[in-house]
Each structure stands twice: as structure tokens, then as C-alpha cells.
Design a protein around this motif. Structure first.
Motif, PDB file in Angstrom:
ATOM      1  N   GLU B 201     -27.331 -14.166 -19.868  1.00 51.96           N
ATOM      2  CA  GLU B 201     -28.265 -13.067 -20.093  1.00 51.96           C
ATOM      3  C   GLU B 201     -29.680 -13.514 -19.744  1.00 51.96           C
ATOM      4  OE1 GLU B 201     -27.597 -10.053 -21.073  1.00 51.96           O
ATOM      5  OE2 GLU B 201     -25.495 -10.280 -21.642  1.00 51.96           O
ATOM      6  N   ARG B 216     -23.142  -9.151 -27.583  1.00 50.91           N
ATOM      7  CA  ARG B 216     -22.376  -9.062 -26.347  1.00 50.91           C
ATOM      8  C   ARG B 216     -21.729 -10.395 -25.985  1.00 50.91           C
ATOM      9  NH1 ARG B 216     -22.566  -6.780 -20.990  1.00 50.91           N
ATOM     10  NH2 ARG B 216     -23.712  -8.355 -19.813  1.00 50.91           N
TER      11      ARG B 216
ATOM     12  N   GLU C 138     -36.795  -8.008 -10.521  1.00 50.70           N
ATOM     13  CA  GLU C 138     -35.403  -7.610 -10.345  1.00 50.70           C
ATOM     14  C   GLU C 138     -34.912  -7.802  -8.912  1.00 50.70           C
ATOM     15  OE1 GLU C 138     -32.641  -6.455 -12.415  1.00 50.70           O
ATOM     16  OE2 GLU C 138     -34.094  -7.629 -13.539  1.00 50.70           O
TER      17      GLU C 138
ATOM     18  N   THR D 253     -28.010  -0.585 -24.055  1.00 46.54           N
ATOM     19  CA  THR D 253     -28.004  -1.167 -22.708  1.00 46.54           C
ATOM     20  C   THR D 253     -27.912  -2.685 -22.784  1.00 46.54           C
ATOM     21  OG1 THR D 253     -29.760   0.439 -22.429  1.00 46.54           O
ATOM     22  CG2 THR D 253     -28.990  -0.650 -20.465  1.00 46.54           C
ATOM     23  N   SER D 254     -28.627  -3.289 -23.754  1.00 46.94           N
ATOM     24  CA  SER D 254     -28.542  -4.741 -23.885  1.00 46.94           C
ATOM     25  C   SER D 254     -27.133  -5.170 -24.209  1.00 46.94           C
ATOM     26  CB  SER D 254     -29.475  -5.237 -24.992  1.00 46.94           C
ATOM     27  OG  SER D 254     -30.797  -4.924 -24.699  1.00 46.94           O
ATOM     28  N   SER D 255     -26.471  -4.426 -25.085  1.00 51.28           N
ATOM     29  CA  SER D 255     -25.134  -4.825 -25.512  1.00 51.28           C
ATOM     30  C   SER D 255     -24.071  -4.542 -24.459  1.00 51.28           C
ATOM     31  CB  SER D 255     -24.745  -4.097 -26.799  1.00 51.28           C
ATOM     32  OG  SER D 255     -25.594  -4.507 -27.837  1.00 51.28           O
ATOM     33  N   PHE D 256     -24.254  -3.471 -23.707  1.00 53.14           N
ATOM     34  CA  PHE D 256     -23.177  -3.094 -22.779  1.00 53.14           C
ATOM     35  C   PHE D 256     -23.466  -3.460 -21.331  1.00 53.14           C
ATOM     36  CE2 PHE D 256     -22.163  -0.549 -26.435  1.00 53.14           C
ATOM     37  CZ  PHE D 256     -20.787  -0.640 -26.478  1.00 53.14           C
ATOM     38  N   VAL D 257     -24.735  -3.594 -20.967  1.00 53.28           N
ATOM     39  CA  VAL D 257     -25.034  -3.973 -19.578  1.00 53.28           C
ATOM     40  C   VAL D 257     -25.740  -5.322 -19.561  1.00 53.28           C
ATOM     41  CG1 VAL D 257     -25.926  -3.194 -17.365  1.00 53.28           C
ATOM     42  CG2 VAL D 257     -25.308  -1.516 -19.104  1.00 53.28           C
ATOM     43  N   SER D 258     -27.065  -5.339 -19.694  1.00 58.87           N
ATOM     44  CA  SER D 258     -27.777  -6.610 -19.782  1.00 58.87           C
ATOM     45  C   SER D 258     -29.200  -6.359 -20.232  1.00 58.87           C
ATOM     46  CB  SER D 258     -27.797  -7.327 -18.428  1.00 58.87           C
ATOM     47  OG  SER D 258     -28.768  -6.721 -17.604  1.00 58.87           O
ATOM     48  N   ALA D 261     -31.485  -4.989 -17.616  1.00 56.67           N
ATOM     49  CA  ALA D 261     -31.149  -3.587 -17.364  1.00 56.67           C
ATOM     50  C   ALA D 261     -31.801  -2.703 -18.413  1.00 56.67           C
ATOM     51  CB  ALA D 261     -29.637  -3.393 -17.380  1.00 56.67           C
ATOM     52  N   VAL D 265     -33.933   0.425 -17.444  1.00 60.31           N
ATOM     53  CA  VAL D 265     -33.527   1.760 -17.890  1.00 60.31           C
ATOM     54  C   VAL D 265     -34.662   2.419 -18.658  1.00 60.31           C
ATOM     55  CG1 VAL D 265     -32.009   2.987 -19.492  1.00 60.31           C
ATOM     56  CG2 VAL D 265     -31.060   1.314 -17.912  1.00 60.31           C
TER      57      VAL D 265
END
Lengths: 258, 389, 324, 287
Positions: B201, B216, C138, D253-258, D261, D265
Motif C-alpha cells: 500500500e 485490507r 500517480e 476505497t482504502s479498504s477495497f482498492v488502495s 486511489a 477518488v
């Protein structure tokens, strides 16, 4: 009649609150139309819808057969409707002459290159606009103050300058928002005379929002009365003065029979 | 205006006073480090290291170079961790102060920005910047007196993967140049060691809430979490928050000596059993003595990189003495390259990096793997670039 | 000043103007007197800061403020560096191109946003500066990511590479003169008149038939294009760029220069840069107080000298006139 | 998967509460004084330092420290209004630039006093609550609980006291407020005081979770900005909605994507809202 300035079912809601509902009337060419009503009746809202400050949520505004509903203010001016402001509103750091010039240049547009870089075309435009500036200054008796900074003028003169800027845009109709506000009775009288004179000299129509009954009754040809956002009466000054609904609206509300 | 005039006069006086002192031969060393903003703790550690090394030399009446005694003076400028300001400071050091040696910069961006000036002028720089681009054969005047992840990661990770039976690793890095460089090195090292960094991450440097990210990572069932590349406080927060959400695997910090701060932030319970990189063995008396001296002199906690720059500056001064010149930096550079087995406060030091960077300007120092027990480091393995045991 | 009779008369200060012009020329020559490479470097930084702040001034002339100005410097820098290094475009073409890229981005952003007036726009530009930084981070393949782009080729004109500070200084000085001349022309032309009208009274300007949103957007586009132009020169001089180089602090530093110098005058950005860029060199001994001093100066100037240092002579002479 | 969703929901609400405390103070100061306060984040930082000093240096109980922090912030706000902002009442732009200057002074003042190194803040509570698979650290529950109490208290104050009504009137319309006898000499300083007290309280609450250093103000300031841009400047319901939305978006978004992101977003949402509704979801607009 094709209609001069026509309001057709005009309405405005802010959030859930109706500020103006189904207002329909016409300001006739060459006449002075008055728009009156107690505080909070929707006069200012109506004025703002006409001048493009807000877009209406219902209805239409037609000017000389053209739909000007929801146009931004500068387009409304371009169409031939100039407005003045309730308080003295000028460009405070510029001279009186420059103030009027900024209005007058509307009728002398330039292409993008000339407006950025100036040059001969731009100079010609300015010298042509100068004619309007001189005429308007003269009409409003501002010539002696031509080079004064607008912010340093007396209040009454600043109000006149406000009218001058509007006039310089060469409108067909002048919309005046409480022109008498802040003036003493003497000044109000003179202002009234001046408006009548301007109407003749510049071949203008007028729409006036005003509290000051004496001024309204003297100079208006036709009066529209609003209360609680709705039109309650319309007619000549004499008819309006007798109308029971109008009397009730004023007595029930906050009377301004000055 | 009046104040400006006074200010100007004061500046002039200072200049005159400076010239007067210069009569007794001064060796000026620039410290182009971050002194404002978030990078200031590293910058102070480096600047003070240079000052302490200078104080050592001055104690004997100055640095003896070919019979002449030079008083060593450190001129410090702030770069605010910014490339533009670093270039201004470098211009001033090189062209105005006529400095031939610079300790700095802290950041990777500033070192890359000033190298065109310093390399061209033949000014020797000693940088902390972790970027691999800082060292290359065409930048022959730049040295790095501190090991980076590239040097220490592989042996440590080999040892940990083997001894702790780690198969999958999760890691969090700040999304700045340091974070990205370290992520690459660490990822490769785990792969070489036979493990896999399965969850990586990146986050904004200012981030303080890691629970969503850790949720996560933990949900993917990793055996270990890697903390390298994070500031001490961030690392502490990650440890605390990871334990908070019930992570019970191994926590590893492969680089960045900061155990005490991490324990301060996360508490003794959360850090128990963590494996950390350690730059020095507390049993090595010279290292402990340097830390005591630093704390006594400045009253602050010592930044972990400071001893490297103390040793680095001492090596530079030694090279100046050995080359017998303060002006011919080419000779000094060669002398510096030729120093072998230098006995520094951290142990025996050498230059390495020929294979990685194409030039041997990277410090090679001993290092250790320690386990945190009761908030204290306990050395469990000794390492060199060849391996740990 | 202009031959247009209705512009505010400034004939009275023409003596002061001449003194100011001579002082500028003398100041510009200082590095040659001292002969110090470092002074040439500082002089270059003064020119670049003055140029970027002049762009910000253009936006201030319509009563707006952009806190994304640093990002537009960055857009210009990246545009020029990518054109030169990836596509092999000569610097002399990349330079105006980078101004156009920055201006185009400003146009796209300004069009929807300048319908909102006042501080709302400022608030949003603050967020946009941050967005620029994040987006650049990014896309490392374009921006070099957080490690940035190093080893940017030096400025080269018709095959002549400007290797040394004095040469770069001459070039930067000429570019600054060009930008100031352009702004002088705009200020004294029809657009400048609209700018002044919008700044003094937005509502009245709109009611006088001036398309205020479009006028403000024009100022935003011109100002941001100048920022991009500056960014291109800066990138090739410094030789290194990264997203962090163009963070919010850069925008703030331009605001400080502009406000201190005088946000409504043409000379303001010049004066601000001349005073503030070399200031840290005098404050080295009080380094840790430097930013506190900036903060205090900013508040005091706003409070007691709203016209900035540019208005100081007039204020001292007791004249109340503003503008100029 | 349902575990992740529930966990993200809880995390998002906690974040949203923090953002709300920052954004409400910010938007209140704007509503009352028409000043975009760039120093708002620095008051968060000062609140965190005040809590640190109270708890670790003076050894005071945490609750008392928080109360003192809030009282101190209100006084400080009144002082700052008098010394810095009062001359710029009619000039939004100058007031905003002055706040930039104030932010520089406060941040670098803290740097001078406390040094750049982050300071450790002892944990107030440790351990976790477990609800099924879901895990909520007690430290966060504490911050959430106290935060909600402060926000509810503030709401009651705003809706049901004379002074609160005065503030709301001022936010609605300066002239109307004058008609209702709202006195600017009192309401302005206290309005600013209350606004920054909310920021300082947030700082004091979050210090045990997120640590203390002179630079911690930047992130909360940015979040407050995003919240008020999304919700509409000067709109308190808008801020409440946007803060929760932002907290949940970041968390999910942090938990499911990064994590990166999540930032993109967020900003994409900002840009999207601005294009469709430039004055914010519940903003009144200013044009």
C-alpha cells in the motif's frame, strides 16, 4: 401589439420557498411603469429576475419579442435593458468620466486581439464612445466632476453617476431599483424631475421599483402591485390609490406613504 | 527602510569580521541540510554530526594538513527539503562561500538538483538521499556515508524469512521518492529470499489513519508486516493500529533505526517481538559514547543517521589530511576512496557499491537484526552485506 | 502612460516613475558589478519570481486570487521538459508551448469555476494545487513520479547552450521585460479597463454589459499562462523538477511576494520579488524565524500598506491617490 | 467480505466525525466572519499540543485537559479576531491572505518551541471491542464518543441559545442580524473562538491516535477544505453530509482498492461536484 417588455407567468422558488408566483404584466414602450409593494412583497426578486441576476424557476421574460429569460446580466444589458442599484454603486477608484466610459464601450465591441493588445481599432472605439460619455455627463449634470474619483463624490452625485453608467449603455428601457432610497425630500423631487427629463431626452422607457409613494404617483404611467410574491393589482396611479386590496396590503404590512 | 539599512550594515560587519578570522586559515565545510519543516530532524542530525567532527579537529588547534593548521568551520544553510532552495544554497556555498565540501543534502530531490553544480565545480558532497540515482560513475564527487535499503535489506530479509518461516508479507510505504525506492528494494529482497510481498500500500506522507489499509492487508492473511521507509511516528502508528485490529504476525522494520520512538508511540505491548534493523550494537562503546555526547551537547534525542555522518565527516577530514591539500578536491576524493577499514564509532567502515551503482561511493558498515523485548532492542543476528548470522 | 484620456491620470508621478525605472536598471546590473556567480543566481531567481508573481498579479487585477499558481508553474515546467526531452522539440518552441498548455488548462478549469465569485474560487484553487501534485505522483511514466526528472537539458537558443549563470540571467531578464511589456499593454488596453471594472465592482461591471465571468477567466488564463512560461524557464535552469517542487508552498510564496509588492500595481510583483527573494540571504542568522517574519510582514502590509511596497512612495508623500 | 464492509463502515464514521469537527468550525468562521481561515489546521495542531502539555507535562486528567483546551482556544480566538482579523471585516480576500500569514506564524512558532520531531502521546485506553468479527479499538471509540458529545453540545448551543441564534442569524444575513440586535463586537470574536475551539478539540481528541508535531495541521485543513467545497461553504448541514460522505469514501476505497486511489477518488468527486454543482451539494452559491 407585439409587446415591449413582457413578463409571462414569472415565478421563483428558493429551496422550498416561493419568493414570486405567476407574475404577468407588461411595461409599455415610452411609458414609466412602477413596481410597488410592502417589504418582502417580491419586488427585488422580480427585479433580479428581469435583470438576469437570478434565473426564474417558472415563466418567461420577453423583450421586444425576444426571449431573454435566464440570460446573464451582461447579455440582458446588451439586449437593451440597463439597471441601476438601490445603493450608490460606482467604480470607486476610477474617475467619473472613466465610470461612464466603462458603460459606453458596450456599444463599441472589439475582437479578441484588439481587446488584449489595444492599438488603433481600440483607440477609435474609445473616441467614438467618448461622444456618449460627454452627452450623458451633460444630461446628469456631472460634467464639473468629470475627473473626480467616483468614490469621493457626495452620495447624491454617486447615485446620479449610477444612472449615468446605465444610460451610457444606450438602453431602450432603464430599470431603476429604489432610486429615491437615501435621498432627502428635496433631492427626491429633483431626482424625479431629472428622470422625466432623461425619459424625453434619451427616448427611454422605465421600470421603477420604489417605496416612495409620492415619487411613484407623480412619474409613473402605470403601476403594478405585488404582495407576498403575487401580483394583487395593476392600473393607473389613480386606480391603484383607490384599490382596496392595495390599501389592505399596505395597512396590513409596513406602510410607506412618505 | 531604516531597519533594512541597519540589517545591511550588520551583515557587512559580519562579513568583515569573517575576513579577519580567515587570516588564521579556515577550512569551510558546508552543511546543506533541511532545517525547517518535516525533514528537520534528519537535517539537524547531519549538521550536528559535522559540527561535532569539526569540534574534534579544532580541539587539537585545527586540522593539520601538510603542516598547516586549519580551523574547521561548518556553514549551514537550510534547503527546506526543496530542490529550488537547495540550488540557491548550493550556489551560495560554491560560488560565494567558496566551499569545497558539502555535508548534505537530506532529501533525494535536493541532491539530484544540486549535483549539476557540485559535480561541475568538483565539490565533494556527502548525502543522505536514498535515491539510487544519487551515486553513479559520472557523479564522482558524491558519496553516501549511510547504508540504504539496497545494502541492508537482502541479508536481513534472508535471515528473517528463513528463521521465522515467512511466506507472505504486507507492507505500507509513503508515496514519496524514499517510499517508492524502498518499496522496490524490499519487494525484490523478499522475492529473492523466497517469500512474496503480497499486499503493498502507498499512502500520502501526511496520513495518520492506517486502519482501512491494515484491514485490507490483514484480511489477505499475511505472515508479516514490513515497516521500512516510514518515519518513526508513522511506523509507531502502524504497529499500534495493526495490533489494535488484531494482527498477531511478525512485524519487521528492515531499515531506519528508530526503535525508541516507535516504542514511544506504539507502547511496549504492541512492539513486543518486533524485528528491527539496528545500526549499532549498544555493546559497542564508541557508538553509545557518541550518542551520549550528542545528547549532552544539544539536549535533543539523537537522530539515527547522525553517527554515519559523524564518521563520514571524520573520513573526509582524514582524506584531506592524507592528500595534503584542502583545495585539490580530486586528490581528496581519491584519498577518500582509498580509505579502507576505517575505525569509526559504528565499527569498521569501507566503501562499496561498485556493482550496484557503478562506483564505490557507498558506505558499507556492520549492522544488526534486533528483537524488541520490553521496549528494548536485543541483538539476535550480526550482519554484513554478505549475510547475517 | 496611455494616450486614452479617460484613464486615471498618472502624469504626476512620472518623475517618480523615471527614478523607479533608473533604480530598476541599476539593480538589474548589480551582479555584473559584484561579478559573483551567486549574485547572478539570486538575480535569476528574482526575475523568475517576479515573472510568476506578475502572472498572479494579472489574476489579482480582476479581484481574484489563485492558490494553484504553483501548479501552473509546474504544468509549464513539465510541458516544456517533456517536449524537449521526449519529443526533441527545441526549447524556443517548447517555451511558448508550455505557456499555451498552462493557459489551456486554466481555461478549462476557469470556465465552470469562475461563475462562482470571491473566496470560493480561491478555496477551489487550493484543492486544485493538491490535485495536480497527486495526479503527477500517480503517473510516474510522465512525471518521473516522486523521484522527479533530473538532468534536464539547459536552456538552448538556436543551438547555443546557456551554460553559465550570467547568460541565463540575460535571457531571463529579457523574458521578464517581455512579460512586463505584455502586461503593460494589456493593462492600458480595453481588456485592462475591463479588469479594473471587474475588480472595483463586479456587480456593476456585469450590469454595464461586461461579461465578468469571461473577463475573469481571461485574466486567469493569461496569468496562468505566464506561470507556465516561468515554469519552463525555471525547469531548464534548475535542471530538476518533481511534483513536490510545485506544492502549495510555492503558490503561497507568490502570494506573499505579490501582496508585499502591491497586488494592484504593475510594479508590485517586481518590487515584491526584489525585496523578498534575496531576503533569506540576509536572514541566514535568524533562519528559524524566517517564516515567522514572512507571516508578520504579510499581516502588517495588509493592515497598514494595502497597496504594498509599490504604494509606499505615494503614501510617504502624503498623496491619497491609488492605482498606477 | 461482509466483515470488510462492516469494518469499513465503522472506520468511515469515525473519520467522518473528525472531518466534521474540523469542517464545522471552518465553515462557521466563514459564515460569521466571511473569512476563509487557512490557519484552521494550525489550531488543530495547537489543540494537540495543548493536550500533550496537559497530559504529559502537567499530569492533568485527559477530560480536564480537553476542557481547558477548548476554553483556551475560545480565548485565543477572541484575541486573534481582535489583533489579526478585525481590520479586514469588509475585505474577504485580505482576511484570507492574513490567515495565511497567521498560519505561517503559528506553525513556525510551534516548530521553534517544540522542535520538528513528532512527540509521543501516551494511549488513554487500550484494547478493542469485538462485535462478531468486527473490531473497534477502544481508543477510537473514545475519540468518537467524545467527538459526538462535543458536536451534539455545539448543535444544542447553536439551536437553543440566544447567542447561538445570533450566530445563525449572522451566517444567514449580516443585515438581518444587525436588525435582531446581534452585536458584532461580541459575536465576531466568540464566533471565531468557537470555530477554532472545535478545531482544537479535534486536535486534542486525535492526538492520542495520530500523534503530535508542528506539521499535523495540514491534513485536517485539507480535509476541511474538501468537506466545505463538497458541502457548500457556510452550510452546516452540507458540511455534515459531506464529512460523512468523505469519511466513508476514504474508508471504503482504502479498504477495497488502495490508499492512493482514495485520494484520487476524493479529488475526482470534488471536481465532479464542482462541474455539476459548483456551489456544493447544499451550498447556496454566491454568484
Amino acid at each position: 401589439m407585439s409587446g415591449f417588455l413582457k413578463l409571462n407567468g414569472l415565478g421563483k422558488r428558493f429551496g422550498g420557498l416561493a419568493a414570486l408566483t405567476d407574475v404577468t404584466f407588461e411595461a409599455t414602450e415610452g411609458k414609466v411603469t412602477g413596481l410597488i409593494g410592502p417589504n418582502g412583497a417580491g419586488k427585488t426578486t422580480c427585479f433580479n429576475l428581469l435583470t438576469g441576476t437570478f434565473a426564474p424557476t417558472a415563466g418567461k421574460v420577453l423583450f421586444q419579442g425576444k426571449d431573454i429569460t435566464g440570460l446573464p446580466p451582461h447579455k440582458v444589458v446588451e439586449a437593451g435593458l440597463a439597471r441601476t442599484f438601490q445603493s450608490a454603486t460606482t467604480f470607486p477608484k476610477a474617475s467619473v468620466r472613466e465610470n461612464i466610459m466603462r458603460g459606453a464601450l458596450l456599444r463599441h465591441p472589439l475582437g479578441p486581439v484588439a481587446s488584449i493588445l489595444g492599438g488603433a481599432t481600440a483607440k477609435r472605439a474609445v473616441s467614438r464612445a467618448e461622444e456618449t460619455v460627454v452627452e450623458v455627463m451633460d444630461a446628469l449634470e456631472l460634467t464639473p466632476y468629470a475627473d473626480r474619483e467616483a468614490g469621493t463624490l457626495a452620495y447624491g452625485h454617486q447615485k446620479r453617476l449610477g444612472v449615468a453608467i446605465g444610460l451610457a449603455t444606450r438602453p431602450r428601457i432603464l430599470l431603476l431599483d429604489e432610486p429615491a432610497a437615501g435621498l432627502n425630500p428635496d433631492e427626491v423631487d429633483r431626482f424625479g424631475q431629472m428622470l422625466t427629463m432623461l425619459k424625453e431626452r434619451f427616448d427611454l422607457s422605465m421600470l421603477i421599483v420604489e417605496h416612495h409613494m409620492r415619487l411613484i404617483m407623480r412619474i409613473c404611467d402605470h403601476i403594478v402591485v405585488l404582495d407576498h410574491g403575487e401580483m394583487i393589482a395593476e392600473g393607473s396611479p389613480a386606480e391603484i390609490q383607490k384599490d382596496p386590496r392595495v390599501i389592505e396590503a399596505y395597512l396590513g404590512g409596513d406602510a410607506h406613504a412618505g | 527602510m531604516k531597519h533594512r539599512a541597519i540589517l545591511g550594515a550588520a551583515a557587512l560587519l559580519t562579513l568583515l569580521a569573517g575576513t579577519a578570522l580567515a587570516q588564521e586559515k579556515t577550512l569551510k565545510i558546508g552543511a546543506l541540510v533541511t532545517q525547517s519543516g518535516a525533514g528537520a530532524s534528519w537535517g539537524n542530525g547531519m549538521k550536528r554530526a559535522a559540527e561535532l567532527a569539526a569540534a574534534d579537529a579544532n580541539e587539537d588547534g585545527g586540522l593539520d594538513v601538510d603542516g598547516t593548521k586549519y580551523k574547521v568551520e561548518v556553514i549551514a544553510y537550510d534547503d527546506g527539503y526543496k530542490a529550488n532552495e537547495a540550488v540557491t544554497a548550493a550556489n551560495r556555498l560554491v560560488f560565494e562561500d567558496k566551499v569545497k565540501y558539502i555535508i548534505g543534502t537530506v532529501g533525494s530531490a535536493p541532491i539530484l538538483a544540486i549535483q549539476p553544480i557540485t559535480e561541475k565545480a568538483g565539490v565533494i558532497t556527502m548525502t543522505l538521499g536514498f535515491t539510487s540515482q544519487a551515486l553513479s560513475p559520472d557523479k564522482s564527487y558524491t558519496f553516501r556515508p549511510n547504508p540504504t535499503t539496497g545494502e541492508v535489506a537482502q541479508p536481513q530479509i534472508d535471515w528473517l524469512v528463513k528463521n521465522k518461516d515467512i511466506k507472505t508479507v504486507g507492507a505500507l510505504f509513503p508515496n514519496d521518492e524514499t517510499g517508492e525506492a524502498i518499496a522496490k528494494d524490499i519487494g525484490a529482497a523478499y522475492k529473492n529470499a523466497g517469500a512474496e510481498m503480497t499486499a503493498t500500500e502507498f499512502f500520502e506522507r501526511n496520513r495518520v489513519d492506517f486502519i482501512p489499509l491494515l484491514t485490507r492487508i490483514v484480511a489477505q492473511g499475511v505472515d508479516a508486516i514490513e515497516l521500512d521507509g516510514n518515519s518513526p511516528v508513522t511506523a509507531g502508528q502502524i504497529v499500534q493500529q495493526a495490533r489494535d485490529i488484531g494482527f498477531d504476525g511478525v512485524i519487521i522494520r528492515t531499515g531506519g533505526p528508530a526503535t525508541q520512538e516507535i516504542v514511544n508511540v506504539a507502547g511496549e505491548d504492541a512492539t513486543e517481538g518486533m524485528y528491527v534493523h539496528s545500526a549499532y550494537d549498544p555493546n559497542v562503546e564508541t557508538a553509545a559514547a557518541y550518542e551520549r555526547r550528542y545528547v549532552d551537547t544539544y539536549g535533543d534525542a539523537m537522530n539515527g543517521f547522525s553517527p554515519f555522518f559523524y564518521d563520514g565527516t571524520k573520513m573526509l577530514l582524514k582524506a584531506i589530511q592524507e592528500s595534503g591539500t584542502v583545495d585539490d578536491t580530486k586528490a581528496v576524493k581519491t584519498a577518500l576512496e582509498n580509505i579502507h577499514d576505517y575505525k569509526g564509532v559504528l565499527g569498521t567502515l569501507n566503501w562499496t557499491g561498485k556493482d550496484t551503482y557503478g562506483i564505490a561511493h557507498q558506505l558499507d558498515s556492520p549492522f544488526y537484526i534486533a528483537k524488541v523485548e520490553g521496549g528494548k532492542e536485543v541483538i539476535v543476528a550480526r550482519c554484513t552485506t554478505a549475510g547475517c548470522e | 502612460m496611455s494616450t486614452v484620456s479617460t484613464m486615471p491620470a498618472t502624469g504626476r508621478v512620472s518623475v517618480g516613475g523615471a527614478v523607479f525605472a533608473i533604480a530598476l536598471v541599476v539593480l538589474a546590473l548589480v551582479p555584473w558589478f559584484t561579478g559573483s556567480t551567486f549574485h547572478f543566481h539570486i538575480a535569476i531567481m528574482v526575475c523568475l519570481a517576479a515573472m510568476a508573481s506578475a502572472g498572479l498579479a494579472t489574476i489579482a487585477w480582476v479581484g481574484q486570487l489563485s492558490l494553484a499558481h504553483g501548479a501552473f508553474v509546474g504544468i509549464g515546467a513539465y510541458a516544456s521538459v517533456l517536449l524537449v526531452t521526449r519529443l526533441g522539440v527545441p526549447f524556443l518552441i517548447a517555451l511558448p508551448a508550455s505557456a499555451i498548455v498552462a493557459g489551456a488548462v486554466a481555461y478549462l478549469i476557469g470556465k465552470p469555476l469562475l461563475r462562482l465569485c470571491g473566496v470560493y474560487f480561491v478555496l477551489i484553487t487550493f484543492a486544485l494545487n493538491e490535485l495536480f501534485r497527486l495526479v503527477m505522483l500517480e503517473f510516474p511514466s510522465v512525471s518521473g513520479g516522486s523521484s522527479g526528472i533530473a538532468g534536464i537539458p539547459k536552456i538552448s537558443l538556436f543551438g547555443i547552450v546557456l551554460e553559465h549563470q550570467p547568460e541565463v540571467y540575460v535571457f531571463t531578464l529579457v523574458m521578464l521585460a517581455f512579460v512586463m511589456a505584455l502586461l503593460w499593454t494589456i493593462r492600458n488596453g480595453p481588456l485592462g479597463r475591463r479588469f479594473a471594472a471587474v475588480e472595483e465592482n463586479l456587480v456593476l461591471a456585469e450590469a454595464s454589459g461586461i461579461p465578468t465571468a469571461r473577463t475573469q477567466n481571461a485574466a486567469f488564463v493569461i496569468g496562468s499562462a505566464i506561470a507556465g512560461f516561468t515554469g519552463a524557464i525555471m525547469a531548464h535552469y534548475i535542471g530538476f523538477i518533481s511534483p513536490e517542487s510545485f506544492a502549495f508552498q510555492l503558490s503561497v510564496s507568490y502570494v506573499i511576494i505579490l501582496v508585499t509588492g502591491g497586488r494592484l500595481s504593475l510594479a508590485g510583483p517586481l518590487i515584491g520579488a526584489i525585496f523578498l527573494v534575496p531576503l533569506p540571504e540576509f536572514l541566514r542568522s535568524a533562519q528559524q524565524y524566517q517564516h515567522i517574519i514572512y507571516g508578520v510582514v504579510l499581516i502588517l502590509v495588509l493592515r497598514f500598506l494595502p497597496g504594498g511596497l509599490a504604494a509606499l512612495p505615494r503614501k510617504l508623500l502624503g498623496s491619497e491617490r491609488s492605482g498606477g | 467480505m461482509s466483515f470488510l464492509i462492516a469494518q469499513s463502515l465503522v472506520n468511515g464514521v469515525i473519520l467522518g466525525t473528525l472531518y466534521l469537527m474540523m469542517a464545522i468550525g471552518f465553515t462557521l468562521v466563514f459564515g460569521v466572519m466571511r473569512i476563509v481561515n487557512f490557519a484552521h489546521g494550525e489550531f488543530y495542531m495547537m489543540g494537540a499540543f495543548a493536550a500533550l502539555i496537559g497530559v504529559t507535562w502537567l499530569g492533568l486528567p485527559y477530560a480536564l485537559t480537553l476542557a481547558l483546551t477548548v476554553a483556551f482556544a475560545i480565548l485565543l480566538g477572541a484575541l486573534v479576531e481582535r489583533v489579526v482579523f478585525r481590520p479586514f471585516r469588509s475585505d474577504e480576500l485580505s482576511g484570507m491572505i492574513a490567515s495565511l500569514g497567521l498560519a505561517m506564524i503559528l506553525q513556525n512558532g510551534a516548530l521553534l518551541l517544540f522542535g520538528p520531531d513528532p512527540q509521543a502521546f501516551p494511549s488513554m485506553v487500550s484494547g478493542v471491542f469485538r462485535i462478531g468479527e468486527m473490531i473497534i479499538p477502544k481508543s477510537r471509540s473514545l475519540a468518537l464518543g467524545v467527538g459526538v458529545v462535543i458536536l451534539v453540545g455545539f448543535y444544542v448551543f447553536l439551536m437553543h441559545t440566544r447567542f447561538g441564534r445570533g450566530l445563525r442569524a449572522l451566517v444567514q444575513d449580516q443585515e438581518v442580524a444587525a436588525l435582531y440586535g446581534v452585536r458584532p463586537e461580541i459575536v465576531y470574536p466568540l464566533g471565531l473562538g468557537l470555530g477554532i475551539a472545535l478545531a482544537a478539540a479535534a486536535g486534542g481528541l486525535m492526538a492520542p491516535l495520530f500523534g503530535v508535531s508542528p506539521f499535523i495541521g495540514a491534513t485536517p485543513l485539507l480535509k476541511a477544505f474538501i468537506v466545505v467545497i463538497l458541502g457548500g461553504l457556510g452550510s452546516i448541514p452540507g458540511a455534515a453530509l459531506a464529512a460523512m460522505l468523505l469519511g466513508l469514501i476514504e474508508s471504503f476505497t482504502s479498504s477495497f482498492v488502495s490508499a492512493s486511489a482514495a485520494d484520487i477518488v476524493t479529488f475526482a468527486l470534488v471536481v465532479g461536484v464542482l462541474l455539476v454543482r459548483p456551489s456544493g451539494i447544499l451550498g447556496r452559491g454566491e454568484s
